[in-house]
Design an enzyme around this catalytic site. Structure first.
Site, PDB file in Angstrom:
ATOM      1  N   LYS A   1       0.619  -1.286   0.333  1.00  0.00           N
ATOM      2  CA  LYS A   1       0.099  -0.109  -0.273  1.00  0.00           C
ATOM      3  C   LYS A   1       1.064   1.662  -0.153  1.00  0.00           C
ATOM      4  O   LYS A   1       1.966   0.401   0.402  1.00  0.00           O
ATOM      5  CB  LYS A   1      -1.095  -0.470   1.612  1.00  0.00           C
ATOM      6  CG  LYS A   1      -1.954   1.304   1.128  1.00  0.00           C
ATOM      7  CD  LYS A   1      -2.751   1.304   2.302  1.00  0.00           C
ATOM      8  CE  LYS A   1      -3.621   2.127   2.964  1.00  0.00           C
ATOM      9  NZ  LYS A   1      -4.879   2.330   3.743  1.00  0.00           N
TER      10      LYS A   1
ATOM     11  N   SER B   1      -9.514   2.416   3.107  1.00  0.00           N
ATOM     12  CA  SER B   1      -8.952   3.158   2.604  1.00  0.00           C
ATOM     13  C   SER B   1      -8.035   2.362   1.651  1.00  0.00           C
ATOM     14  O   SER B   1      -7.490   2.585   0.141  1.00  0.00           O
ATOM     15  CB  SER B   1      -8.326   4.436   2.887  1.00  0.00           C
ATOM     16  OG  SER B   1      -7.358   3.814   3.703  1.00  0.00           O
TER      17      SER B   1
ATOM     18  N   SER C   1     -10.786   0.267   7.358  1.00  0.00           N
ATOM     19  CA  SER C   1      -9.733   0.408   5.942  1.00  0.00           C
ATOM     20  C   SER C   1      -9.544  -1.045   5.118  1.00  0.00           C
ATOM     21  O   SER C   1      -8.725  -1.387   4.563  1.00  0.00           O
ATOM     22  CB  SER C   1      -8.432   1.505   6.204  1.00  0.00           C
ATOM     23  OG  SER C   1      -9.780   3.390   5.571  1.00  0.00           O
TER      24      SER C   1
END
Lengths: 95, 484, 476
Positions: free
Chosen positions: B76, B151, B175
């Site tokens: 990420k 997210s 998330s």
């Protein structure tokens, strides 16, 4: 909870974010909504409750007083927008 | 090869069925073909990835490999990786090449894993749909007209679209778990403090935790073995004996007490989703678990509490983005104030600016007691609710998200609607407990996740419980048609 | 109109640690700009603070030195504001639960003791520096200093004159060096005072509005700034004006204070506990451990010198005025010299030489071991006190041995009784008139006779012995 333009401008200034008149209105509507949501907190009495800052009951670890970092100017100055003689350059700071 | 789990890939590399170089080339190729349709990645650097693969092959040749050596993992874009552009989904860091490795990245490097690339995400991790990224929306591989969740939308889409065998992600209010649910994956948010936050770009410091996003619970366990561990560079990192999360993964779950909170099954939960959760509960009963009804009476307050604490901490954490030492700086300015205000106006997206404003407001003079302090007190009440619940059960089960993947643009204009996506996950972050989401079924061909919440440091048990479910069901093996 | 002055001081003391308070970057002064700016100092995305153990130890030492309570659970808070030399956009400091609680420091002004109450002392990080004049309209930011550990020490408004303020500042300055937590180098910015000044009419219970003079880094400036500010405030009030709370700077060139230009509305710092740091726990055990390793405090040493060595308060004050003098003195004592003699020699002879050359005792060319030799020669009667002064002049800044100089200058006291008696007898013979005068009751003649003996012995006779022997001789 209503947000007038002045209130929005004050908060924006504290946060150093420009908000023009148009945006200010949109932002204040959205913020009012969020504050309405937050106000739900008032429904519960918390007078005798201790605030919880961290999930677990642990305490601050200490670091030995040793120099472990080296001069990284080669990297750091390259990442900056404007530098001069190893200094980060910004518009004049007035005291 | 895209259908192989980490376990199978690890075996394959060990048995020399393929090399890391071949494996990495394979996935990079898939990225070339498919990433543009779902926009899961912000940065792909073939040279770097292939160089890592070559090094991994050398380690494997010497016979020194670990479980994840040679396997490409998507990272990420919230984790600083030295030499890699690290953007956190924001224009503010569009020109930022990280000068150091986060601890998570260091651990993967030390394990010999290959960095497949940096995945897309909601800007500064603020969002539940990956629609706030400077780099454009991410599309859900199950239906590209829908969101993957957020997210960690990019990580979820990458794994769900079979573009990466596994990915790292972060969870502040859900998330990891919500995108895992919307994309048919298994994702784990560990106990707060178990995975180091050093080098993980901060959103809400007391809530942020990094964790794995994979196809299976077993793969998550393998990832946790690498990711977890004490880090002296992170003061909030826990020091405890290292666990092997694979060891007990096949333990029997007979007699397991599963708590079902009634508050998780009230209005707001899509009835079809509810049916799927009930199916999951039945499955566990079949496997020998005992179902107990529990209550988390303050759960509904977790949203307001979260939307005080998270923005407050974020407003402070994001003050360093001022264009002085790195990152975006506005082109024209008259003076210092002008530079600050324009840089932050232009560098941040709308949702980030909104949350900074809220955070600034709730911390401002005269409001601290009514908002921040009050929220921290209710946080304790929420935490106490869990403590009481765990006296009656071993693990809590419920939905991960109130609905399946929704259409892109559906909730974007209404932040409050968007915030409700987190209603089942936020309380876990507030309490610092571990939470996991695993696939439980499909609704209209869109995945539905089942959430498991455990007591502090019970990750091994959570993974075990999820793994047993997965050895008896097939939901985690399903993949979207277009990406098979 | 009788005005009373009310002064409180906040002092920022830079702690003597190798590394910064929240990172392992070096704190060494004088490096090229940003050479000591590490990842944490530069506030890159994702970096985190970890607390320096030595900074905590320094805070504990200070708390012990001012008899203050050490907080068992103290909390770090973020003070949020934007400034280019503050890289994170917030300073990590302490608000509600500082590490050191209430204590006090006793000062002596015009022979009177006054206790200045210390409200609190807390740990925080220093900011970087802005450098001007690089380019027109621009400033350069140097983050070497960003993250250096500071202890902010806050007093109650207990001082009532510029003199008291300066005395407190000096005493604090010596104390922090004494206990080894600060180098005290004010030019390098180790020790900076913010002085809060207000005035009120004599007898008024309510305090006047105060103005804060920031960043005074010399005692001279403190005195000048306070004097100017007091006059300014009094004049303003006597003219019928009002004092508005303000932060002001002192301009040493003009000798005046002025309001800071970029004074925005009172900054809203939005303090909240720093979520990246956990509560700092200091156990009684740790405090005891630190106390056991600390040298005695100036007040303790002073009391000891008075009690054990019978020094006067005044002399003991002088010896304990700073740690280098105290150490010099301790070294002297280690050679078993008489404490009173030693204190005299340090406070008069050594001090006057140091003043002349404008150096401190650490730079004294005459080291304690040599001075001890000299004093021992007085004690063992090899030379007289007067002769010793001559030797002192020779050995002050020259590499000569005490005994060599005594030999070379022929200063050896004649202490051999027989020798003295011989000289004595000769003098008595040669000065019959004086003897007669003494015998007829003129006491002055006694001293005159001693003078003659000293002359005859070329100053070498032991005056004590001469006096005694003469007395005996003259009895007959």
């Amino acid at each position: 909870m209503k947000f007038d333009n002045d209130e929005i401008k004050k908060i924006a200034h504290l946060a150093r974010i420009n908000i023009n008149e148009n945006e200010a209105k949109k932002v204040s509507e959205k913020l009012e909504g969020i504050l309405g949501l937050i106000d739900q907190m008032t429904e519960v009495n918390t007078d005798s409750i201790e605030p919880m800052a961290h999930a677990l009951d642990i305490t601050q670890p200490l670091r030995e007083d040793k120099v472990t970092e080296v001069d990284m100017r080669e990297k750091s100055l390259k990442l900056s927008n404007e530098t001069d003689q190893s200094l980060f350059i910004v518009p004049r700071v007035i005291e | 090869m895209q259908n192989l789990t980490l376990k199978e890939l690890s075996e394959g590399l060990k048995q020399k069925k393929f090399s890391s170089l071949e494996l990495t080339k394979f996935f990079l190729n898939r990225l070339d073909l498919h990433n543009s349709s779902i926009n899961a990645f912000i940065t792909i650097d073939k040279d770097k990835s292939l160089a890592m693969a070559k090094r991994a092959d050398e380690i494997i040749k010497e016979g020194n490999q670990d479980y994840l050596t040679g396997i490409p993992i998507a990272q990420k874009d919230i984790f600083c990786a030295e030499g890699w552009k690290t953007t956190c989904g924001s224009k503010m860091l569009d020109n930022f090449i990280a000068p150091y490795d986060s601890t998570v990245i260091s651990k993967f490097n030390a394990a010999g894993a290959v960095n497949l690339g940096k995945t897309n995400m909601d800007e500064f991790a603020m969002g539940s749909s990956n629609e706030t990224s400077y780099y454009g929306n991410v599309k859900n591989p199950w239906d590209i007209k829908t969101v993957p969740g957020g997210s960690s939308g990019g990580s979820a889409a990458a794994v769900a679209g079979m573009l990466a065998p596994a990915a790292t992600a972060t969870d502040t209010g859900g998330s990891i778990r919500q995108p895992a649910s919307l994309c048919g994956l298994t994702g784990l948010k560990p106990t707060y403090g178990l995975v180091s936050r050093y080098g993980m770009i901060a959103f809400a410091s007391s809530l942020d935790q990094a964790g794995p996003m994979c196809h299976t619970a077993e793969d998550c366990a393998a990832m946790m073995n690498v990711m977890s561990g004490h880090d002296p560079k992170d003061s909030t990192s826990i020091e405890r004996e290292k666990e092997n999360y694979l060891t007990g993964i096949n333990n029997s779950i007979k007699g397991l007490k599963i708590g079902v909170p009634k508050e998780f099954f009230s209005e707001g939960l899509d009835s079809e989703v509810e049916k799927i959760i009930e199916q999951g509960i039945s499955e566990y009963k079949k496997l020998g678990a005992e179902i107990v009804e529990i209550s988390l009476p303050n759960n509904h307050l977790s949203i307001p509490v979260y939307y005080v604490i998270a923005p407050a901490e974020a407003s402070s954490n994001l003050s360093r983005y001022d264009g002085v030492r790195y990152g975006y700086r506005t082109k024209e300015y008259d003076d210092l104030m002008d530079m600050y205000c324009k840089t932050r106006e232009e560098g941040f997206g709308d949702e980030v600016k909104r949350r900074i404003m809220i955070g600034t407001y709730v911390l401002s003079a005269g409001y601290y007691d009514a908002y921040y302090l009050k929220a921290q007190k209710i946080r304790r009440l929420i935490s106490e609710d869990f403590k009481k619940a765990f006296e009656k059960c071993d693990v809590i089960l419920g939905p991960s998200a109130p609905s399946v993947a929704f259409p892109i643009g559906d909730k974007k204009e209404d932040p409050l609607k968007m915030y409700m996506q987190d209603v089942y996950t936020i309380s876990t972050n507030l309490a610092g407990l571990p939470g996991l989401s695993m696939p439980g079924g499909l609704m209209n061909n869109l995945p539905v996740g089942i959430q498991l919440i455990g007591n502090y440091f019970s990750e091994a048990k959570l993974l075990n419980i999820a793994h047993i479910f997965q050895t008896n069901t097939n939901w985690h093996n399903l993949t979207p048609e277009e990406f098979k | 109109m009788d005005w009373e002055i009310v002064i409180g001081i906040e002092t920022h003391v830079q702690l003597k640690t190798n590394s910064k308070i929240f990172s392992g970057a070096s704190t060494r002064f004088g490096e090229e700009p940003n050479a000591n700016a590490c990842l944490v100092s530069l506030a890159y995305p994702g970096v985190l603070p970890v607390l320096n153990e030595e900074a905590v130890n320094c805070a504990i030492k200070f708390g012990l030195a001012v008899d203050a309570k050490i907080t068992e659970h103290s909390i770090f808070a973020r003070k949020n504001y934007f400034y280019p030399d503050l890289p994170k956009g917030y300073q990590i400091s302490q608000l509600d639960l500082p590490v050191v609680g209430e204590g006090s420091l006793v000062i002596t002004v015009s022979d009177e003791s006054k206790s200045i109450r210390i409200l609190r002392a807390h740990l925080e990080e220093d900011a970087g520096k802005s450098v001007h004049g690089i380019e027109e309209g621009k400033s350069g930011i140097d983050l070497n200093r960003a993250g250096t550990p500071l202890l902010e020490i806050v007093t109650e408004p207990d001082m009532s004159s510029a003199e008291e303020a300066v005395t407190y500042a000096k005493k604090l300055h010596e104390l922090v060096q004494w206990i080894g937590i600060c180098d005290g180098n004010m030019q390098e910015g180790n020790f900076r005072c913010d002085v809060n000044v207000s005035v009120k009419k004599k007898g008024d219970k309510e305090l006047g509005t105060r103005r804060e003079i920031k960043n005074l880094n010399s005692f001279k400036f403190i005195k000048q700034a306070v004097d100017y500010e007091v006059n300014w405030q009094i004049e303003k009030l006597e003219d019928g004006g009002k004092i508005k709370q303000a932060t002001i700077l002192f301009d040493p060139d003009s000798g005046e204070t002025r309001e800071m230009r970029s004074k925005e509305e009172a900054n809203d710092y939005r303090y909240f506990p720093d979520p990246d740091l956990l509560p700092l726990v200091i156990s009684q055990e740790k405090i005891n451990n630190i106390k056991s390793k600390m040298y005695e405090l100036p007040s303790e040493m002073k009391a000891r010198l008075v009690k054990e060595y019978d020094l006067t308060n005044y002399d003991a004050d002088g010896i304990t005025s700073n740690i280098d003098v105290a150490n010099y003195f301790k070294e002297l004592l280690s050679f078993k010299v008489n404490a009173k003699l030693a204190s005299n020699w340090v406070l008069t002879n050594i001090f006057s030489r140091l003043n002349e050359s404008d150096i401190d005792i650490k730079s004294s060319p005459l080291k304690a071991n040599k001075l001890a030799e000299l004093i021992l020669r007085i004690e063992d009667k090899t030379i007289s006190n007067n002769a010793a002064k001559k030797v002192f002049d020779e050995i002050w800044d020259q590499d000569k041995s005490v005994d060599d100089v005594i030999e070379h200058l022929g200063l050896k006291q004649i202490s051999n009784e027989n020798e003295i008696v011989d000289i004595l007898n000769q003098v008595l013979q040669d000065n019959e008139a004086m003897v007669e005068e003494y015998k007829s009751g003129k006491d002055k003649a006694f001293n005159a006779l001693i003078g003659q003996v000293m002359k005859a012995s070329k100053g070498k006779a032991n005056p004590g012995q001469v006096s005694q022997l003469l007395k005996e001789k003259l009895k007959n």
